[in-house]
Write an enzyme that holds these catalytic residues in place. Structure first.
Site, PDB file in Angstrom:
ATOM      1  N   ASN A   1       0.872  -1.177   0.000  1.00 45.43           N
ATOM      2  CA  ASN A   1       0.000   0.000   0.000  1.00 45.43           C
ATOM      3  C   ASN A   1       0.907   1.224   0.000  1.00 45.43           C
ATOM      4  O   ASN A   1       1.510   1.542   1.016  1.00 45.43           O
ATOM      5  CB  ASN A   1      -0.898  -0.016   1.245  1.00 45.43           C
ATOM      6  CG  ASN A   1      -1.678   1.273   1.402  1.00 45.43           C
ATOM      7  OD1 ASN A   1      -1.836   2.030   0.447  1.00 45.43           O
ATOM      8  ND2 ASN A   1      -2.170   1.519   2.607  1.00 45.43           N
TER       9      ASN A   1
ATOM     10  N   LYS B   1       0.101   4.233  -0.137  1.00 41.66           N
ATOM     11  CA  LYS B   1      -0.534   5.400   0.495  1.00 41.66           C
ATOM     12  C   LYS B   1      -0.356   6.631  -0.406  1.00 41.66           C
ATOM     13  O   LYS B   1      -0.357   6.506  -1.617  1.00 41.66           O
ATOM     14  CB  LYS B   1       0.039   5.641   1.891  1.00 41.66           C
ATOM     15  CG  LYS B   1       0.058   4.377   2.748  1.00 41.66           C
ATOM     16  CD  LYS B   1       0.249   4.694   4.203  1.00 41.66           C
ATOM     17  CE  LYS B   1       0.540   3.415   4.961  1.00 41.66           C
ATOM     18  NZ  LYS B   1       0.046   3.452   6.320  1.00 41.66           N
TER      19      LYS B   1
ATOM     20  N   HIS C   1      -9.600   1.085   4.439  1.00 38.52           N
ATOM     21  CA  HIS C   1      -8.351   1.244   5.198  1.00 38.52           C
ATOM     22  C   HIS C   1      -8.620   2.155   6.396  1.00 38.52           C
ATOM     23  O   HIS C   1      -9.391   3.112   6.301  1.00 38.52           O
ATOM     24  CB  HIS C   1      -7.266   1.838   4.300  1.00 38.52           C
ATOM     25  CG  HIS C   1      -5.907   1.774   4.906  1.00 38.52           C
ATOM     26  ND1 HIS C   1      -5.489   2.662   5.872  1.00 38.52           N
ATOM     27  CD2 HIS C   1      -4.882   0.902   4.719  1.00 38.52           C
ATOM     28  CE1 HIS C   1      -4.254   2.350   6.242  1.00 38.52           C
ATOM     29  NE2 HIS C   1      -3.866   1.290   5.554  1.00 38.52           N
TER      30      HIS C   1
ATOM     31  N   GLU D   1      -7.024   4.492   7.650  1.00 37.29           N
ATOM     32  CA  GLU D   1      -6.785   5.926   7.408  1.00 37.29           C
ATOM     33  C   GLU D   1      -7.974   6.564   6.702  1.00 37.29           C
ATOM     34  O   GLU D   1      -8.294   7.733   6.929  1.00 37.29           O
ATOM     35  CB  GLU D   1      -5.472   6.102   6.614  1.00 37.29           C
ATOM     36  CG  GLU D   1      -4.267   5.812   7.499  1.00 37.29           C
ATOM     37  CD  GLU D   1      -3.044   5.298   6.766  1.00 37.29           C
ATOM     38  OE1 GLU D   1      -2.958   5.433   5.530  1.00 37.29           O
ATOM     39  OE2 GLU D   1      -2.159   4.737   7.446  1.00 37.29           O
TER      40      GLU D   1
ATOM     41  N   GLU E   1      -5.735  -5.354  10.312  1.00 38.89           N
ATOM     42  CA  GLU E   1      -4.727  -4.340  10.614  1.00 38.89           C
ATOM     43  C   GLU E   1      -5.079  -3.629  11.917  1.00 38.89           C
ATOM     44  O   GLU E   1      -5.908  -2.705  11.918  1.00 38.89           O
ATOM     45  CB  GLU E   1      -4.673  -3.297   9.494  1.00 38.89           C
ATOM     46  CG  GLU E   1      -4.377  -3.879   8.129  1.00 38.89           C
ATOM     47  CD  GLU E   1      -3.782  -2.827   7.196  1.00 38.89           C
ATOM     48  OE1 GLU E   1      -2.688  -3.076   6.698  1.00 38.89           O
ATOM     49  OE2 GLU E   1      -4.395  -1.771   6.991  1.00 38.89           O
TER      50      GLU E   1
ATOM     51  N   GLY F   1       2.049   1.900  10.758  1.00 33.35           N
ATOM     52  CA  GLY F   1       3.011   2.999  10.636  1.00 33.35           C
ATOM     53  C   GLY F   1       3.687   3.383  11.944  1.00 33.35           C
ATOM     54  O   GLY F   1       4.342   4.414  12.023  1.00 33.35           O
TER      55      GLY F   1
ATOM     56  N   SER G   1       3.037  -2.486  10.323  1.00 34.96           N
ATOM     57  CA  SER G   1       4.491  -2.489  10.518  1.00 34.96           C
ATOM     58  C   SER G   1       5.146  -3.814  10.138  1.00 34.96           C
ATOM     59  O   SER G   1       6.075  -4.272  10.816  1.00 34.96           O
ATOM     60  CB  SER G   1       4.831  -2.095  11.951  1.00 34.96           C
ATOM     61  OG  SER G   1       4.371  -0.775  12.224  1.00 34.96           O
TER      62      SER G   1
HETATM   63  C1  PEP Z   1      -0.930  -0.107   5.753  1.00 35.99           C
HETATM   64  O1  PEP Z   1      -0.768   0.941   5.144  1.00 35.99           O
HETATM   65  O2  PEP Z   1      -1.920  -0.799   5.543  1.00 35.99           O
HETATM   66  C2  PEP Z   1       0.082  -0.499   6.732  1.00 35.99           C
HETATM   67  C3  PEP Z   1      -0.076  -1.630   7.372  1.00 35.99           C
HETATM   68  O3  PEP Z   1       1.140   0.371   6.924  1.00 35.99           O
HETATM   69  P1  PEP Z   1       2.549   0.026   7.658  1.00 35.99           P
HETATM   70  O4  PEP Z   1       3.052  -1.266   7.069  1.00 35.99           O
HETATM   71  O5  PEP Z   1       3.416   1.184   7.335  1.00 35.99           O
HETATM   72  O6  PEP Z   1       2.256  -0.123   9.120  1.00 35.99           O
END
Ligand code: PEP
Length: 261
Positions: free
Chosen positions: A14, A16, A99, A101, A171, A177, A218
């Site tokens: 992803n 982003k 997601h 976010e 997630e 992040g 992460s």
């Molecule tokens: C994500 O954007 O879905 C995500 C899990 O980000 P990160 O791996 O940076 O935590």
């Protein structure tokens, strides 16, 4: 003995709100080379909408698919700033939906995720539906109930035949992040209780057993193996570590090595 693999592992990046078209094409060209020999694992990169076309053209004919990070549920209309399933599917095969976010900053709800999920399925796109709890919910012991309710919201009115085409990404919001991760054992337990068991209740054990569930939060080269060997975890949705050829490649290769596929 290694893990018995029931579902094709799937790792998606992803990106982003990172990467101009030129930067995205450069990353895609790099991955096309480093991951050229990967056939045992499904791979995709989910790019900003502006880069879908160029990255889609770059990766055409490779084993790496392309996804959008969001879309509206209508085919067309007076919806300024949105992109439609028809526009996504010109260049992409996947779309991330719900997601955290988008839920946090852009008002995404279980209802809109459900509308988008049905639109994606109707257009032959593979949805990657994100679900996960906040830190407060986690601390309060509400994770299984909350993620279960996100699941029921997302799948309302979706047939079993369509449900098996969906990919889920568990997630935990507090792990996105932040450098923090759920332990692989906790992620596995929550996926079983809040996702697999809910799918069994909504559909049946066979349908639930066919649906792939990624872990996200992460994921890095040095922790991918610990997650992918878990029986309920079928891959990863990778944010930050998908932005560089080296780290995304290492994540994929470490997963392949851990599974011996
Ligand atoms: C994500 O954007 O879905 C995500 C899990 O980000 P990160 O791996 O940076 O935590």
């Amino acid at each position: 003995m290694g893990k018995q693999i029931m579902r094709k592992p799937f790792i998606a990046g992803n990106w982003k709100m990172y990467k101009t078209v030129a930067e995205g094409v450069a990353l895609a060209e790099g991955l096309k080379q480093t991951l050229a020999d990967v056939t045992t694992m499904e791979l995709a990169v989910c790019t900003p909408a502006t880069a879908l076309m160029a990255v889609g053209q770059t990766l055409a004919g490779s084993h790496i698919g392309v996804g959008a990070q969001n879309m509206f549920w209508k085919d067309e209309g007076a919806f300024t700033g949105e992109i439609s399933p028809l526009m996504v599917k010109e260049w992409a095969q996947y779309v991330i939906l719900g997601h955290s976010e988008r839920r946090q900053f852009f008002g995404e709800t279980d209802e809109t995720v459900n509308l988008k999920l049905k639109a994606a399925l109707a257009h032959g796109l593979t949805p990657i539906v994100c679900i996960g709890e906040s830190l407060d919910q986690n601390k309060a012991g509400e994770t299984v109930d909350f993620v279960g309710s996100q699941m029921r919201g997302a799948f309302t009115g979706v047939s079993a035949g369509d449900a098996v085409k969906v990919v889920l990404a568990y997630e935990p919001i507090w792990a996105i992040g932040t450098g923090l991760t759920a332990t692989p054992e906790d992620a596995n337990r929550i996926i079983k209780a809040a996702i697999r068991d809910v799918l069994t209740a909504l559909y049946d054990a066979e349908t639930a057993g066919a649906i792939r569930v990624q872990y996200g939060g992460s994921v890095k080269p040095d922790n991918m193996a610990d997650f992918i060997v878990m029986p309920e975890i079928d891959g990863a949705l990778v944010g930050g570590a998908s932005l560089k050829v080296d780290s995304f490649t290492a994540i994929v290769k470490n997963a392949i090595a851990a599974l011996s596929v």
